[in-house]
Scaffold this motif. Structure first.
Motif, PDB file in Angstrom:
ATOM      1  N   LEU A 152       1.997   2.411 -10.492  1.00 39.84           N
ATOM      2  CA  LEU A 152       0.983   3.213 -10.417  1.00 39.84           C
ATOM      3  C   LEU A 152       1.120   4.696 -10.121  1.00 39.84           C
ATOM      4  CD1 LEU A 152      -2.273   3.414 -10.193  1.00 39.84           C
ATOM      5  CD2 LEU A 152      -1.863   2.693  -7.957  1.00 39.84           C
ATOM      6  N   THR A 153       0.495   5.751 -10.479  1.00 42.04           N
ATOM      7  CA  THR A 153       0.926   6.915 -10.151  1.00 42.04           C
ATOM      8  C   THR A 153      -0.081   7.815 -10.457  1.00 42.04           C
ATOM      9  OG1 THR A 153       2.785   8.582 -10.240  1.00 42.04           O
ATOM     10  CG2 THR A 153       2.199   7.322 -12.363  1.00 42.04           C
ATOM     11  N   ASN A 154       0.338   9.126 -10.228  1.00 37.10           N
ATOM     12  CA  ASN A 154      -0.676  10.397 -10.596  1.00 37.10           C
ATOM     13  C   ASN A 154       0.031  11.138 -11.619  1.00 37.10           C
ATOM     14  OD1 ASN A 154      -1.679  11.007  -7.171  1.00 37.10           O
ATOM     15  ND2 ASN A 154      -2.766  10.177  -8.731  1.00 37.10           N
ATOM     16  N   ILE A 201       6.843  11.644  -2.326  1.00 31.58           N
ATOM     17  CA  ILE A 201       6.074  10.647  -3.216  1.00 31.58           C
ATOM     18  C   ILE A 201       6.109  10.938  -4.612  1.00 31.58           C
ATOM     19  CG2 ILE A 201       3.736   9.821  -3.573  1.00 31.58           C
ATOM     20  CD1 ILE A 201       4.239   9.536  -0.946  1.00 31.58           C
ATOM     21  N   PRO A 202       6.613   9.858  -5.311  1.00 28.42           N
ATOM     22  CA  PRO A 202       7.002  10.284  -6.787  1.00 28.42           C
ATOM     23  C   PRO A 202       5.589  10.133  -7.550  1.00 28.42           C
ATOM     24  CG  PRO A 202       7.451   7.777  -6.226  1.00 28.42           C
ATOM     25  CD  PRO A 202       7.150   8.490  -5.150  1.00 28.42           C
ATOM     26  N   VAL A 203       5.454  11.061  -8.485  1.00 26.82           N
ATOM     27  CA  VAL A 203       4.473  11.361  -9.570  1.00 26.82           C
ATOM     28  C   VAL A 203       4.799  11.597 -10.772  1.00 26.82           C
ATOM     29  CG1 VAL A 203       2.609  12.081  -7.637  1.00 26.82           C
ATOM     30  CG2 VAL A 203       4.081  14.015  -8.786  1.00 26.82           C
ATOM     31  N   PHE A 204       4.060  11.806 -11.835  1.00 22.75           N
ATOM     32  CA  PHE A 204       4.636  12.176 -13.100  1.00 22.75           C
ATOM     33  C   PHE A 204       3.803  13.265 -13.836  1.00 22.75           C
ATOM     34  CE2 PHE A 204       6.273   8.111 -12.306  1.00 22.75           C
ATOM     35  CZ  PHE A 204       7.455   7.818 -12.975  1.00 22.75           C
ATOM     36  N   GLU A 205       4.561  13.929 -14.841  1.00 28.64           N
ATOM     37  CA  GLU A 205       4.031  15.259 -15.331  1.00 28.64           C
ATOM     38  C   GLU A 205       4.552  15.187 -16.858  1.00 28.64           C
ATOM     39  OE1 GLU A 205       5.898  18.559 -12.936  1.00 28.64           O
ATOM     40  OE2 GLU A 205       7.578  18.182 -13.896  1.00 28.64           O
ATOM     41  N   PRO A 206       3.859  15.734 -17.373  1.00 31.97           N
ATOM     42  CA  PRO A 206       4.197  16.076 -18.933  1.00 31.97           C
ATOM     43  C   PRO A 206       5.800  16.098 -19.341  1.00 31.97           C
ATOM     44  CG  PRO A 206       2.060  16.925 -18.633  1.00 31.97           C
ATOM     45  CD  PRO A 206       2.637  16.527 -17.404  1.00 31.97           C
ATOM     46  N   GLU A 208       0.728  -1.405  -0.019  1.00 35.53           N
ATOM     47  CA  GLU A 208       0.045  -0.162  -0.138  1.00 35.53           C
ATOM     48  C   GLU A 208       0.945   1.352   0.026  1.00 35.53           C
ATOM     49  OE1 GLU A 208      -2.523  -0.338   3.501  1.00 35.53           O
ATOM     50  OE2 GLU A 208      -4.028  -1.504   2.220  1.00 35.53           O
ATOM     51  N   SER A 209       2.032   1.122   0.519  1.00 32.34           N
ATOM     52  CA  SER A 209       2.835   2.452   0.659  1.00 32.34           C
ATOM     53  C   SER A 209       3.309   3.004  -0.576  1.00 32.34           C
ATOM     54  CB  SER A 209       3.921   2.218   1.683  1.00 32.34           C
ATOM     55  OG  SER A 209       3.616   2.211   3.004  1.00 32.34           O
ATOM     56  N   PHE A 210       3.342   1.963  -1.537  1.00 31.65           N
ATOM     57  CA  PHE A 210       3.699   2.433  -2.740  1.00 31.65           C
ATOM     58  C   PHE A 210       2.491   3.254  -3.726  1.00 31.65           C
ATOM     59  CE2 PHE A 210       6.950  -0.487  -1.210  1.00 31.65           C
ATOM     60  CZ  PHE A 210       8.136   0.057  -1.576  1.00 31.65           C
ATOM     61  N   GLU A 211       1.428   2.887  -3.251  1.00 37.12           N
ATOM     62  CA  GLU A 211       0.277   2.901  -4.179  1.00 37.12           C
ATOM     63  C   GLU A 211      -0.867   3.665  -3.535  1.00 37.12           C
ATOM     64  OE1 GLU A 211      -1.052  -1.001  -4.543  1.00 37.12           O
ATOM     65  OE2 GLU A 211       0.398  -1.686  -6.013  1.00 37.12           O
ATOM     66  N   GLN A 212      -1.001   3.983  -2.254  1.00 35.83           N
ATOM     67  CA  GLN A 212      -2.217   4.593  -1.488  1.00 35.83           C
ATOM     68  C   GLN A 212      -2.163   6.046  -1.874  1.00 35.83           C
ATOM     69  OE1 GLN A 212      -2.953   3.135   2.401  1.00 35.83           O
ATOM     70  NE2 GLN A 212      -4.745   2.232   1.909  1.00 35.83           N
ATOM     71  N   ALA A 213      -1.254   6.562  -1.949  1.00 34.67           N
ATOM     72  CA  ALA A 213      -1.242   7.894  -2.245  1.00 34.67           C
ATOM     73  C   ALA A 213      -1.798   8.584  -3.112  1.00 34.67           C
ATOM     74  CB  ALA A 213       0.299   8.886  -2.017  1.00 34.67           C
ATOM     75  N   TYR A 214      -1.975   7.661  -4.309  1.00 39.43           N
ATOM     76  CA  TYR A 214      -2.230   8.040  -5.642  1.00 39.43           C
ATOM     77  C   TYR A 214      -3.895   8.059  -5.738  1.00 39.43           C
ATOM     78  CZ  TYR A 214       2.604   7.157  -6.536  1.00 39.43           C
ATOM     79  OH  TYR A 214       3.798   7.420  -6.243  1.00 39.43           O
ATOM     80  N   GLY A 215      -4.749   7.469  -4.838  1.00 37.05           N
ATOM     81  CA  GLY A 215      -6.228   7.619  -4.587  1.00 37.05           C
ATOM     82  C   GLY A 215      -6.973   6.777  -5.787  1.00 37.05           C
ATOM     83  N   LEU A 216      -6.302   5.477  -5.854  1.00 34.59           N
ATOM     84  CA  LEU A 216      -6.951   4.602  -6.960  1.00 34.59           C
ATOM     85  C   LEU A 216      -7.910   3.651  -6.054  1.00 34.59           C
ATOM     86  CD1 LEU A 216      -6.405   3.853 -10.011  1.00 34.59           C
ATOM     87  CD2 LEU A 216      -5.558   1.939  -9.403  1.00 34.59           C
ATOM     88  N   ALA A 217      -8.966   4.178  -5.799  1.00 33.57           N
ATOM     89  CA  ALA A 217      -9.698   3.080  -5.224  1.00 33.57           C
ATOM     90  C   ALA A 217     -10.527   2.137  -6.060  1.00 33.57           C
ATOM     91  CB  ALA A 217     -11.065   3.787  -4.606  1.00 33.57           C
ATOM     92  N   GLY A 218     -11.549   1.395  -5.727  1.00 34.99           N
ATOM     93  CA  GLY A 218     -11.961   0.033  -6.570  1.00 34.99           C
ATOM     94  C   GLY A 218     -12.377   0.694  -8.011  1.00 34.99           C
ATOM     95  N   ILE A 219     -13.224   1.846  -7.934  1.00 32.58           N
ATOM     96  CA  ILE A 219     -13.739   2.119  -9.418  1.00 32.58           C
ATOM     97  C   ILE A 219     -12.665   2.526 -10.272  1.00 32.58           C
ATOM     98  CG2 ILE A 219     -15.393   4.029 -10.530  1.00 32.58           C
ATOM     99  CD1 ILE A 219     -16.970   3.717  -7.843  1.00 32.58           C
ATOM    100  N   ALA A 220     -11.840   3.495  -9.829  1.00 32.55           N
ATOM    101  CA  ALA A 220     -10.657   3.771 -10.359  1.00 32.55           C
ATOM    102  C   ALA A 220      -9.745   2.644 -11.090  1.00 32.55           C
ATOM    103  CB  ALA A 220      -9.924   5.038  -9.705  1.00 32.55           C
ATOM    104  N   PHE A 221      -9.776   1.723 -10.378  1.00 32.81           N
ATOM    105  CA  PHE A 221      -8.872   0.734 -10.817  1.00 32.81           C
ATOM    106  C   PHE A 221      -9.619   0.034 -11.953  1.00 32.81           C
ATOM    107  CE2 PHE A 221      -8.705  -3.934 -11.152  1.00 32.81           C
ATOM    108  CZ  PHE A 221      -7.348  -4.128 -11.273  1.00 32.81           C
ATOM    109  N   TYR A 222     -10.996  -0.110 -12.009  1.00 33.90           N
ATOM    110  CA  TYR A 222     -11.567  -0.557 -13.161  1.00 33.90           C
ATOM    111  C   TYR A 222     -11.512   0.270 -14.322  1.00 33.90           C
ATOM    112  CZ  TYR A 222     -12.598  -5.333 -11.620  1.00 33.90           C
ATOM    113  OH  TYR A 222     -12.374  -6.582 -11.359  1.00 33.90           O
TER     114      TYR A 222
END
Lengths: 393, 149
Positions: free
Chosen positions: B99-101, B129-134, A137-151
């Motif tokens: 996975l990222t923003n 936190i690593p993210v990406f931009e154009p 989770e620590s590598f992913e949770q900051a990006y806000g990808l809940a279930g709907i966004a995953f699909y």
């Protein structure tokens, strides 16, 4: 193929879709009692018990649930399991129960689910909070990808890779609603159009509100029995002719998530088909997990009823209503009838109704073979899927 | 710096080098000395051949959008204020997907194949936190027209 040794002898879906005055314990008792009543067995006849410890976001009993619920129901199963793979859990329980029955450990098994996902106002699939676990989770949770966004990520890639228009996804929701019209217990029964889906608010592009399953309260139960015990039950058995399961994950960063989802369903389905000695052309009724419209397209391709990228055309050409060439989710599915956080159990219950000829207004006449796929997740792309081939007596 | 309301990563000894690199504005990958494959996420061994001989490598920091979604609804703290935001799976130049923003970009400009470059969001004094931009340095013909990845 040898004659199946395991049957579903009890299957009950609670008619409620909103039960704010009840709790998961009471709902579990109600569905267990109703399913058992079909069989003529007594509570003391239940030798195996299976239930999920925690729907991540809907269902709250927690680790040790199968033991705690055994106490509440006052049953003493000799075999319990609470493997937690989201909505796929119930398919996994059927597999584990079948293995235990075939090993001679038990002759009967009870599988239950109950959740107040709706009246508890659980943010299923659209939000997530809490402390992030170190891995993953620590590598992913900051990006806000809940279930709907995953699909939504899968849907976007699917549309891109195969040149599929959003109308093909929307048509899945329209099909579910059309089928739900015949089911008096379905949460939503008014017809919708492709345009209604595409003009409903975007939740996570390209998925709209009507691309998403409903959130309901709900409960269900299944009783499994060995052939020997099934013959002593008063209910009509539905045979578990084949089963398979498979998982997927990030593959160290190599997975692209979308095609791998189809691969997972295909792996589980091939195993189930082989065990049952049937193929994708032999399906009379299908239950395809429909948490979101994209699930159904990927699921159909995993079932092998059509090629990759072709599921939308397949549905349109064959027809997915009870009079269609490929009857699917005839009760209205999770998109329109019932999705209390997890749907897997209800696919198996609906298939059982169809094969017993007891689905009433939404019965597919003469259905003899049903295939279901239940897919669920531990976290995002760490997913599991189970396929079942069920046949009428 | 705005208050960070999203979940904070939990750092353990195994993953500390990754977060230490991020603190310095570097995206850390691992390359296996045995099977020569890159992996994400960071861990104590090679997940492909289970070799313990994994080498830390700073990523080039470039990649392309493999798939994405514009999230319009998320009631969780730190996200409710951010909608609409873009979540994406980015294929790094090294071949692995993360996975990222996608940030610093109008959501409607994001498309599959968009060339992106790593950037970092500050979550706390210790955590970025690593993210990406154009990727402004990428060939503009490619950034606007490349659809295949």
């Amino acid at each position: 193929m040898s004659a199946p040794n395991v049957a579903i002898v009890g299957a009950y879906e609670h008619p409620t879709r909103l039960a704010p005055d009840k709790d998961e314990w009471q709902l579990t008792a109600e569905v267990a009692r109703a399913a058992l009543e079909q069989t003529g067995l007594k509570p003391s006849d239940i030798q195996g018990y299976f239930m999920p410890p925690s729907a991540t976001m809907g269902g709250y009993i927690g680790p040790g649930a199968a033991l705690l619920m055994s106490d509440y129901l006052n049953i003493k199963p000799r075999f319990i399991d609470e493997t937690d793979v989201g909505g796929a859990s119930f398919g996994y329980y059927v597999n584990r129960a079948a293995l235990a029955i075939n090993a001679g450990l038990i002759d009967t098994a009870l599988i239950t689910y109950a959740s107040l996902a709706r009246s508890g106002h659980v943010d299923i699939g659209s939000g997530r909070t809490g402390k992030a676990a170190p891995i993953p989770e620590s590598f992913e949770q900051a990006y806000g990808l809940a279930g709907i966004a995953f699909y939504a990520l899968l849907a976007r890639r699917y549309m891109h890779e195969y040149g599929v228009a959003p109308e093909a996804l929307a048509a899945v929701a329209v099909s579910a609603r059309r089928n739900a019209a015949a089911n008096p217990d379905a949460a939503y029964r008014d017809p919708i159009t492709v345009d209604d889906v595409l003009t409903s608010p975007e939740i996570a592009s390209p998925l709209h509100r009507l691309d998403c399953c409903i959130v309901s309260d709900g409960a269900g139960a299944i009783i499994l029995a060995s052939r020997r015990m099934a013959q002593q039950c008063r209910s009509k058995p539905v045979w578990v002719a084949g089963f398979g399961e498979a998982i997927m994950h990030t593959d160290g960063g190599r997975s692209g998530w979308m095609n791998e989802t189809v691969d997972m369903v295909a792996t589980a389905s091939r195993q189930a088909y082989a065990m049952a000695g049937i193929g994708p052309d032999d399906i009379d009724v299908a239950g395809v997990y429909d948490a979101f419209t994209i699930n159904v397209l990927l699921g159909l391709e995993g079932l092998g009823v059509c090629g990759r990228g072709e599921a939308g055309n397949f549905m349109e050409e064959r027809g997915t209503g009870r009079d269609g060439g490929f009857p699917m989710n005839l009760d209205g599915g999770g998109l329109s009838s019932n999705h209390p956080g997890r749907r897997g159990l209800f696919l198996l219950i609906e298939a059982t109704r169809q094969l017993r000829g007891e689905a009433g207004p939404w019965q597919r006449p003469g259905a003899k073979t049903a295939v279901t796929i239940a897919t669920g997740a531990a976290s995002l792309v760490r997913r599991a899927s189970a396929t079942h081939v069920l046949v009428a007596d | 710096m705005a208050e960070w309301k999203r979940p904070l990563p939990t750092i353990v000894k195994q993953t500390e080098p990754y977060w230490a690199a991020a603190r310095e504005g570097k995206l850390l990958l691992q390359l296996c000395g045995g099977c020569k494959q890159y992996q994400v996420h960071y861990r104590s061994f090679c997940c492909f051949c289970w070799s313990g001989e994994v080498e830390d490598i700073f990523a080039r920091g470039t990649g392309t959008v493999f798939t994405y979604t514009v999230v319009h609804r998320n009631r969780a703290p730190g996200f409710a204020e951010a909608v609409p935001y873009v979540a994406a799976l980015v294929e790094l130049s090294e071949g692995v997907k993360v996975l990222t923003n996608i940030v610093n970009c109008e959501p409607e400009r994001v498309h599959i194949g968009l060339r992106v470059r790593v950037s970092f969001m500050t979550a706390s004094d210790e955590i970025r936190i690593p993210v990406f931009e154009p990727d402004q340095d990428a060939d503009s013909n490619h950034s606007s027209s490349e659809e295949e990845t």
